[in-house]
Write a protein that holds these residues in place. Structure first.
Motif, PDB file in Angstrom:
ATOM      1  N   ILE A   1     -96.844  19.305-114.282  1.00 13.72           N
ATOM      2  CA  ILE A   1     -96.137  20.451-113.706  1.00 13.72           C
ATOM      3  C   ILE A   1     -94.652  20.376-114.015  1.00 13.72           C
ATOM      4  N   TRP A   2     -94.067  19.179-113.899  1.00 11.64           N
ATOM      5  CA  TRP A   2     -92.630  18.990-114.172  1.00 11.64           C
ATOM      6  C   TRP A   2     -92.273  19.494-115.559  1.00 11.64           C
ATOM      7  N   TYR A   3     -93.000  18.994-116.582  1.00 10.46           N
ATOM      8  CA  TYR A   3     -92.618  19.312-117.955  1.00 10.46           C
ATOM      9  C   TYR A   3     -93.100  20.687-118.406  1.00 10.46           C
ATOM     10  N   SER A   4     -94.256  21.122-117.960  1.00  9.79           N
ATOM     11  CA  SER A   4     -94.733  22.438-118.393  1.00  9.79           C
ATOM     12  C   SER A   4     -93.899  23.562-117.786  1.00  9.79           C
ATOM     13  N   SER A   5     -93.551  23.450-116.510  1.00 10.42           N
ATOM     14  CA  SER A   5     -92.709  24.477-115.887  1.00 10.42           C
ATOM     15  C   SER A   5     -91.298  24.446-116.462  1.00 10.42           C
ATOM     16  N   LEU A   6     -90.817  23.247-116.750  1.00  9.24           N
ATOM     17  CA  LEU A   6     -89.486  23.109-117.341  1.00  9.24           C
ATOM     18  C   LEU A   6     -89.447  23.673-118.756  1.00  9.24           C
ATOM     19  N   PHE A   7     -90.530  23.468-119.514  1.00 12.18           N
ATOM     20  CA  PHE A   7     -90.586  24.034-120.855  1.00 12.18           C
ATOM     21  C   PHE A   7     -90.526  25.558-120.800  1.00 12.18           C
ATOM     22  N   SER A   8     -91.279  26.157-119.880  1.00 10.16           N
ATOM     23  CA  SER A   8     -91.247  27.619-119.746  1.00 10.16           C
ATOM     24  C   SER A   8     -89.846  28.103-119.426  1.00 10.16           C
ATOM     25  N   GLN A   9     -89.169  27.362-118.576  1.00  9.91           N
ATOM     26  CA  GLN A   9     -87.801  27.750-118.196  1.00  9.91           C
ATOM     27  C   GLN A   9     -86.848  27.643-119.382  1.00  9.91           C
ATOM     28  N   THR A  10     -86.819  26.483-120.044  1.00  9.26           N
ATOM     29  CA  THR A  10     -85.823  26.279-121.103  1.00  9.26           C
ATOM     30  C   THR A  10     -86.162  27.060-122.369  1.00  9.26           C
ATOM     31  N   PHE A  11     -87.441  27.169-122.701  1.00  5.75           N
ATOM     32  CA  PHE A  11     -87.843  27.860-123.936  1.00  5.75           C
ATOM     33  C   PHE A  11     -87.846  29.372-123.771  1.00  5.75           C
ATOM     34  N   PHE A  12     -88.542  29.857-122.747  1.00  2.73           N
ATOM     35  CA  PHE A  12     -88.765  31.297-122.636  1.00  2.73           C
ATOM     36  C   PHE A  12     -87.681  32.012-121.835  1.00  2.73           C
TER      37      PHE A  12
ATOM     38  N   THR B   1     -95.673  31.160-118.571  1.00  2.00           N
ATOM     39  CA  THR B   1     -94.622  30.913-117.584  1.00  2.00           C
ATOM     40  C   THR B   1     -95.151  31.077-116.169  1.00  2.00           C
ATOM     41  N   TYR B   2     -95.951  32.109-115.942  1.00  2.00           N
ATOM     42  CA  TYR B   2     -96.522  32.329-114.609  1.00  2.00           C
ATOM     43  C   TYR B   2     -97.438  31.170-114.210  1.00  2.00           C
ATOM     44  N   ILE B   3     -98.270  30.731-115.140  1.00  2.00           N
ATOM     45  CA  ILE B   3     -99.217  29.649-114.840  1.00  2.00           C
ATOM     46  C   ILE B   3     -98.497  28.328-114.598  1.00  2.00           C
ATOM     47  N   THR B   4     -97.505  28.028-115.407  1.00  2.00           N
ATOM     48  CA  THR B   4     -96.830  26.732-115.294  1.00  2.00           C
ATOM     49  C   THR B   4     -95.836  26.676-114.139  1.00  2.00           C
ATOM     50  N   GLN B   5     -95.207  27.811-113.804  1.00  2.00           N
ATOM     51  CA  GLN B   5     -94.233  27.807-112.714  1.00  2.00           C
ATOM     52  C   GLN B   5     -94.861  28.129-111.364  1.00  2.00           C
ATOM     53  N   GLY B   6     -95.966  28.820-111.366  1.00  2.00           N
ATOM     54  CA  GLY B   6     -96.719  29.035-110.144  1.00  2.00           C
ATOM     55  C   GLY B   6     -95.898  29.613-109.004  1.00  2.00           C
ATOM     56  N   SER B   7     -95.780  28.854-107.926  1.00  2.00           N
ATOM     57  CA  SER B   7     -95.102  29.335-106.721  1.00  2.00           C
ATOM     58  C   SER B   7     -93.611  29.520-106.909  1.00  2.00           C
ATOM     59  N   SER B   8     -93.036  28.941-107.969  1.00  2.00           N
ATOM     60  CA  SER B   8     -91.595  29.091-108.208  1.00  2.00           C
ATOM     61  C   SER B   8     -91.311  29.975-109.424  1.00  2.00           C
ATOM     62  N   TYR B   9     -92.269  30.852-109.743  1.00  2.00           N
ATOM     63  CA  TYR B   9     -92.109  31.758-110.888  1.00  2.00           C
ATOM     64  C   TYR B   9     -90.829  32.586-110.768  1.00  2.00           C
ATOM     65  N   MET B  10     -90.125  32.714-111.896  1.00  2.00           N
ATOM     66  CA  MET B  10     -88.926  33.547-111.963  1.00  2.00           C
ATOM     67  C   MET B  10     -89.101  34.608-113.035  1.00  2.00           C
ATOM     68  N   SER B  11     -88.714  35.820-112.730  1.00  2.00           N
ATOM     69  CA  SER B  11     -88.747  36.900-113.707  1.00  2.00           C
ATOM     70  C   SER B  11     -87.829  36.558-114.871  1.00  2.00           C
ATOM     71  N   PRO B  12     -88.339  36.511-116.122  1.00  2.00           N
ATOM     72  CA  PRO B  12     -87.484  36.215-117.270  1.00  2.00           C
ATOM     73  C   PRO B  12     -86.306  37.183-117.401  1.00  2.00           C
ATOM     74  N   LYS B  13     -86.547  38.459-117.086  1.00  2.00           N
ATOM     75  CA  LYS B  13     -85.468  39.441-117.157  1.00  2.00           C
ATOM     76  C   LYS B  13     -84.389  39.131-116.121  1.00  2.00           C
ATOM     77  N   THR B  14     -84.807  38.883-114.890  1.00  2.00           N
ATOM     78  CA  THR B  14     -83.844  38.594-113.829  1.00  2.00           C
ATOM     79  C   THR B  14     -83.131  37.278-114.099  1.00  2.00           C
ATOM     80  N   TYR B  15     -83.884  36.290-114.555  1.00  2.00           N
ATOM     81  CA  TYR B  15     -83.279  35.005-114.911  1.00  2.00           C
ATOM     82  C   TYR B  15     -82.225  35.208-115.996  1.00  2.00           C
ATOM     83  N   GLY B  16     -82.575  36.013-117.014  1.00  2.00           N
ATOM     84  CA  GLY B  16     -81.650  36.248-118.110  1.00  2.00           C
ATOM     85  C   GLY B  16     -80.349  36.873-117.639  1.00  2.00           C
ATOM     86  N   ILE B  17     -80.449  37.869-116.779  1.00  2.00           N
ATOM     87  CA  ILE B  17     -79.247  38.514-116.240  1.00  2.00           C
ATOM     88  C   ILE B  17     -78.421  37.514-115.442  1.00  2.00           C
TER      89      ILE B  17
END
Length: 253
Positions: free
Chosen positions: A10-21, A45-61
């Motif tokens: 979970i640590w690395y897969s969720s982190l990969f989604s955050q840093t990559f996508f 990203t949804y699967i790996t971040q689960g309960s802490s999912y962040m919208s890529p658009k909102t994150y980007g802004i």
């Protein structure tokens, strides 16, 4: 043992989604991809971040606002305007929700060329989705935990995205070393960043935010960058700018 493996995955897969996508792709456009692959990484990203999912658009802004207003009152997450790491992350949460719910007026330059999938964002940000993920994580611990102390990891897994953000946005603005003299407090937190997949090279990133490679000096290995190069060779993504050396990139935000 199973719990620790689960935590590491979970640590690395969720982190990969955050840093990559969310970070390198959505916020900075370091590379491009087709709409189909974009939807694929939305799902990942949804699967790996689960309960802490962040919208890529909102994150980007939000992240673009961080670069534009670093260490000022308009910075969504700055230690300079928070007394501790918890208050800073609560401030970040407020910014995130205000942007996502369109309660904050955002300059057009911060919201252009961002990935959008309203259905996925609506699902990922829903209270029901977050509760179901928490139930799933808790059930996993119930069946596989062999020691009560292992439950200490459960709150970290539930808030993994915020936990990762706290490490960089708080500690990498207070501790570490610098390669570049900038008008902000960003620092490189780790000399060899195997824990944060390149994210802790924060000073480098603030100097060259559009670079796909967050490492700069010979010992600053960015574990995400070889994966990016592999995806380029597989023609899944296309580099928007040359990313062989971080110094080749101009600051955009």
């Amino acid at each position: 043992m199973i719990i620790w493996i689960f935590f590491i995955v979970i640590w690395y897969s969720s982190l990969f989604s955050q840093t990559f996508f969310q970070h390198r792709y959505a916020a900075h456009g370091a590379f491009s991809m087709s709409k189909g692959w974009e939807r694929f990484f939305f799902i990942v990203t949804y699967i790996t971040q689960g309960s802490s999912y962040m919208s890529p658009k909102t994150y980007g802004i939000m992240h673009r606002l961080h670069h534009a207003h670093t260490d000022t009152e308009l910075d969504p997450h700055s230690p300079a305007y928070s007394s501790n790491v918890f208050s800073m992350m609560w401030r970040t949460r407020t910014f995130y929700l205000d942007i996502y719910n369109k309660k904050m007026k955002v300059d057009a330059r911060f919201s252009k060329n961002l990935p959008e999938w309203e259905t996925m964002d609506r699902i990922g940000n829903s209270r029901l989705s977050r509760i179901l993920w928490v139930v799933a994580y808790t059930a996993f611990f119930y069946f596989f935990a062999t020691n009560p102390w292992q439950y200490v990891l459960l709150p970290i897994i539930i808030t993994m995205g915020a936990f990762h953000g706290a490490i960089i946005n708080w500690f990498a603005h207070k501790y570490g070393y610098t390669n570049f003299k900038l008008k902000n407090t960003s620092m490189n937190l780790l000399f060899a960043d195997v824990l944060m997949l390149g994210e802790s090279y924060h000073n480098n990133h603030h100097k060259h935010p559009s670079s796909a490679n967050f490492g700069y000096r010979w010992f600053e290995i960015d574990p995400t960058y070889p994966l990016i190069k592999l995806l380029v060779k597989m023609k899944i993504i296309r580099m928007s700018k040359p990313a062989v050396e971080a110094a080749q990139h101009k600051q955009e935000w």
